[in-house]
Structures are given as C-alpha cells and as structure tokens.
Design a protein around this motif. Structure first.
Motif, PDB file in Angstrom:
ATOM      1  N   GLN A  33      14.728 -10.047  16.632  1.00  6.60           N
ATOM      2  CA  GLN A  33      14.075  -8.868  16.056  1.00  6.60           C
ATOM      3  C   GLN A  33      13.534  -7.944  17.135  1.00  6.60           C
ATOM      4  O   GLN A  33      13.684  -6.718  17.057  1.00  6.60           O
ATOM      5  CB  GLN A  33      12.934  -9.306  15.132  1.00  6.60           C
ATOM      6  CG  GLN A  33      13.385  -9.873  13.794  1.00  6.60           C
ATOM      7  CD  GLN A  33      12.200 -10.250  12.915  1.00  6.60           C
ATOM      8  OE1 GLN A  33      11.152 -10.667  13.414  1.00  6.60           O
ATOM      9  NE2 GLN A  33      12.361 -10.094  11.610  1.00  6.60           N
ATOM     10  N   ILE A  71      10.251 -17.188   6.756  1.00  5.59           N
ATOM     11  CA  ILE A  71      10.420 -15.941   7.511  1.00  5.59           C
ATOM     12  C   ILE A  71      10.743 -14.789   6.567  1.00  5.59           C
ATOM     13  O   ILE A  71      10.244 -13.670   6.721  1.00  5.59           O
ATOM     14  CB  ILE A  71      11.526 -16.108   8.577  1.00  5.59           C
ATOM     15  CG1 ILE A  71      11.056 -17.036   9.699  1.00  5.59           C
ATOM     16  CG2 ILE A  71      11.917 -14.754   9.178  1.00  5.59           C
ATOM     17  CD1 ILE A  71      12.145 -17.408  10.679  1.00  5.59           C
ATOM     18  N   THR A  74       1.617 -12.925  17.095  1.00  6.66           N
ATOM     19  CA  THR A  74       2.650 -12.435  16.188  1.00  6.66           C
ATOM     20  C   THR A  74       2.051 -11.882  14.900  1.00  6.66           C
ATOM     21  O   THR A  74       2.466 -10.828  14.413  1.00  6.66           O
ATOM     22  CB  THR A  74       3.642 -13.568  15.866  1.00  6.66           C
ATOM     23  OG1 THR A  74       4.131 -14.136  17.086  1.00  6.66           O
ATOM     24  CG2 THR A  74       4.827 -13.039  15.071  1.00  6.66           C
ATOM     25  N   LEU A 115      12.489 -14.215  16.104  1.00  2.45           N
ATOM     26  CA  LEU A 115      11.577 -13.218  16.649  1.00  2.45           C
ATOM     27  C   LEU A 115      12.207 -12.498  17.845  1.00  2.45           C
ATOM     28  O   LEU A 115      12.089 -11.273  17.986  1.00  2.45           O
ATOM     29  CB  LEU A 115      10.265 -13.884  17.063  1.00  2.45           C
ATOM     30  CG  LEU A 115       9.196 -12.972  17.684  1.00  2.45           C
ATOM     31  CD1 LEU A 115       8.768 -11.895  16.694  1.00  2.45           C
ATOM     32  CD2 LEU A 115       7.993 -13.800  18.139  1.00  2.45           C
ATOM     33  N   GLY A 171       7.363 -13.555   7.311  1.00  8.20           N
ATOM     34  CA  GLY A 171       7.563 -13.192   8.705  1.00  8.20           C
ATOM     35  C   GLY A 171       7.432 -14.405   9.611  1.00  8.20           C
ATOM     36  O   GLY A 171       7.193 -15.530   9.171  1.00  8.20           O
ATOM     37  N   THR A 172       7.562 -14.178  10.905  1.00  8.22           N
ATOM     38  CA  THR A 172       7.594 -15.287  11.861  1.00  8.22           C
ATOM     39  C   THR A 172       6.208 -15.787  12.270  1.00  8.22           C
ATOM     40  O   THR A 172       6.054 -16.945  12.663  1.00  8.22           O
ATOM     41  CB  THR A 172       8.356 -14.865  13.127  1.00  8.22           C
ATOM     42  OG1 THR A 172       7.744 -13.677  13.663  1.00  8.22           O
ATOM     43  CG2 THR A 172       9.816 -14.576  12.811  1.00  8.22           C
TER      44      THR A 172
END
Length: 449
Positions: A37, A162, A95, A34, A166-167
């Motif tokens: 990113q 992920i 998130t 994350l 996604g995270t």
C-alpha cells in the motif's frame, strides 16, 4: 502422534506458541500488505522488507547460538518475547494513527531480525530440555504443526481483518498474543527441565562450533540442504503475494487464502512427520526435490484455483525438509554444542532471505512474477544437488584420525547422538587401521547418500 504433550512444560510451551504464532502470521500478512500500500505495489520494496528482517541473522546469527549455550534458555526466551511484543505494539500505534511510513516498516523488520538472532536458536535448542531425547523428534514435528496451524488461520484471518479495519489493528493484536507464550514460559516447572550446565565464556567458541559441524557429515548434509532451499523458501511468501496480486488480480482476502493454502500442506507434512520415530535422510532429500518441483509448477499455474492446488504439496515438502533436518541436527549434536549448532542451522535457514527475497522481487519486476517463481524452483533443485555433492566431498577427504566423537560406534568405538549403539564386539573386530579406514569410508557413503 501427540506423545510429547504428556509433558507439562511442553504443553504450556505448545499452547502459548499456537496463540503467539497466529498473531505472528497475521502480522506478517499485514506487514506485506502495508508495504504494498505504501509503495504502490512495489515488489522490490516487499523484497527489501523481508531481506531486512533476515539480514541480522547473517551478521549476528552465530553469536545468538553462542548465547543460547551460555545463558538459561527460559529466561532468554521471556526477555526476547517481551521485546517482540513491544515492537509490534509500537508499529501498531504508528499505523493506527496514520504515521506509518515505509522506513518504519524497514526499521521494525530489522530490529525484529536482531532479536530473532538470539530467540530462534534458543527456542529451538530449548525443546530437548522440556521433553528429553526420546520425544525430541515428535516435539519438533508438533512445533512445526502448531506453527503451520497458525499459518493456516493467521493469513486468512488477517486478510478479512485488513478488509474490515486496515492493517494497524493487526499489529496490536499480535502484540497482545505474546502474553500467552510469556505466561507459559513463566509458569513452567523448572524442576522438570533437563537443563545442561551453561558453557563458560571462552575464546574461540564460534570457531569451535564451525569446526564441529565441518567434521560431522551427518550434521553438514541437512544444514546444507536447508541452506540451499532457504534462499528461495523464505522468499516464497513474497512470491505468493506477487502472484496473487500481479498475475491473478486478487485482493487482500484472496492473498490470505493463498498463504493459508501453502500452510495447509505444511500442516499435513508436520503431522505426518510427528508419526515418524526417527528422521530419515532419504526423506530429507526427496522432500527438498519435491519442493523445487512444485514451486516451479506453481509458477506455471493457469489460474488461481490451480495455483492454490500446487501450493499445498509445496508446503508439505517444505515442512518435511525442515522437521527432518531440525531433528537430525539436534539429535546429532552434543548438549554443550547444541546452541551453537542450532545457531548455524538458523543462520543458513533464515540467512538466505536477504539473498533470495530481493532477487525474487527484482526478477518479478523485470520479467514478471511467473518467471521469478519458476526460476526460484529450478535454482532450489540445483542447490539441493550441490549440497549433496559438497557433503560427499567433505566425507571423502576426512582422515580416520579426524573422526569426531559423534560418529557411529562402529567407527569410533562409541555412539553418536542420533545413531543406534554399535554391536558390542564390533570395536574389537576393527583392530587394524585398514579395517577402520574401510568402515569409515562405508559410513561416509551411507551418510552422504
């Protein structure tokens, strides 16, 4: 190898720990990814995140060990695990909703570090209350085994998740995983715990703990070796991420595989340590040297497969050092001092990250990830040599009247926490001061070596 599992309370503790540790390693992988990113792949930002998570240990680590001596450890652990779960849940919601920013990750890392100041020394010193002294080395090694078993599966699973989701969901899964360890702690049979009397609050308890370790070369050597390695061991996850993305151009799944390769070696080292009845200082020093060597060699790996291959023995060496040092320190410390001694151990074990992680991140940006990994390996070797040298100096300067109660019976007329009992008539034969000084000097040389 698994003799500690005959204990009911430890079975609950270990099984809950496996689930929680898997979630923790998934979150660590998601947290690193994350940050990369959100910052466009900044190694410095990744290093700052790791540093913030371990910075509180430098500031409050000794107080955490003192609290572990003052309060019932099982209750402290339940509270700490609950707070960690709530923190993961909060970050997961941020998130998933797309509201997460870099400063959120920084704040989460710092608060998690504050909680860990109390949770880690309490959890480490709680093991002996579940299994007793006889099975303590085995239980510590099995704890490391479960931790590294989670380290094998956690990053790999996180890498796949992920890619798919996604995270954000990773943080939510980690929040749910804390229920397992909290339930295990709540279901323990308190009547079977060997709980020592809490240490009453008094002035000078922190200084007392520092003096206690400073007068014990047998405790000082493993603590210094772990401290010298920790500066670059705790930042090794940063190095793996930078090597995987910056050198080999790997994606999230490959980054997770690299972390798992390191954990495979760590798991093997932990299982080998579980078979050993007593810790060995020679094993401790050799393991520390091997880690520095393999870390430097990994930085020179020509390709991704070779990089993975070198991570395995590096992981094995790290766990060899950690389990041996942990068992040596806990077996050598007296019950009323164990929390504070473990606070010092945790301080040097995790407190090196605020120094090593930013340094590795900065060096990676300035000279490349390969250079940062090689330099970290070389400095690890230098630190091990310095730790051995400092311990020799401290042992040589000790006067006979400064010998603590914890030294072997042949010196002080008693037994240490982790040493075999002295020969029954040995104390009577060491009557003169000259003989006592000679015996102390020989003991110092053995311990320092």
């Amino acid at each position: 190898m698994f003799r500690s599992l005959r204990n009911y309370n430890y079975r609950l503790f270990a099984s809950g720990g496996i689930v929680s540790n898997v979630g923790t390693w998934m979150q660590r992988t998601a947290q690193d990814w994350l940050v990369l990113q959100l910052t466009g792949g900044s190694g410095s930002a990744l290093g700052v995140t790791v540093a913030l998570q371990f910075l509180p240990v430098l500031l409050f680590g000794l107080w955490g060990g003192m609290l572990a001596d003052r309060y019932p450890k099982r209750r402290v652990l339940i509270v700490a695990q609950t707070l960690m779960g709530a923190l993961a849940l909060t970050m997961g919601v941020l998130t998933v909703t797309g509201s997460a920013q870099v400063w959120h990750v920084y704040a989460m890392a710092f608060i998690l570090g504050v909680i860990s100041c109390v949770e880690v020394p309490t959890r480490q010193s709680f093991v002996v209350e579940m299994v007793g002294r006889e099975d303590l080395p085995n239980a510590i090694a099995l704890n490391s085994s479960t931790f590294n078993l989670a380290r094998v599966f956690g990053p790999a699973v996180a890498g796949v998740l992920i890619y798919w989701m996604g995270t954000g969901p990773i943080f939510l899964l980690n929040a749910a995983s804390f229920a397992a360890v909290i339930a295990g702690l709540a279901l323990m049979r308190t009547s079977e715990l060997c709980t020592p009397e809490p240490v009453p609050r008094a002035k000078g308890q922190l200084r007392e703990g520092l003096r206690y370790v400073g007068r014990r070369p047998d405790l000082l050597l493993p603590i210094l070796i772990v401290g010298s390695m920790a500066i670059f061991t705790q930042s090794f996850s940063t190095s793996i991420a930078l090597m995987a993305t910056g050198v080999f151009g790997a994606g999230a799944s490959s980054f997770g595989v690299a972390s798992s390769a390191f954990a495979v070696g760590a798991l093997g080292g932990a299982l080998l340590a579980a078979k050993r009845v007593r810790p060995s200082r020679r094993f401790l020093i050799i393991g520390a040297i091997c880690f520095g060597v393999f870390q430097a060699v990994a930085g020179l790996a020509p390709g991704y497969p070779a990089f993975l291959a070198f991570l395995i023995p590096a992981g094995m060496a790290v766990v060899t050092v950690n389990t041996t040092a942990n068992a040596t320190v806990q077996m050598g410390a007296s019950p009323e001092m164990r929390g504070r001694v473990m606070g010092i151990y945790v301080l040097v074990f995790t407190g090196g990250a605020p120094i090593g992680s930013p340094l590795v991140g900065w060096l990676a940006e300035a000279a490349g990830p390969r250079v940062s990994v090689v330099v970290a390996g070389v400095l690890s070797l230098v630190g091990v040599g310095a730790a051995v040298l400092v311990t020799r100096i401290v042992a040589a300067r000790m006067r006979p009247e400064e010998t603590p109660d914890g030294v072997p019976g042949e010196i002080a007329g008693g037994t240490s926490g982790g040493e075999p009992e002295a020969t029954p008539n040995l104390r009577e034969t060491l009557r003169t001061r000259r003989e006592r000084v000679g015996a102390l000097a020989r003991w110092k040389l053995r311990r320092a070596a």
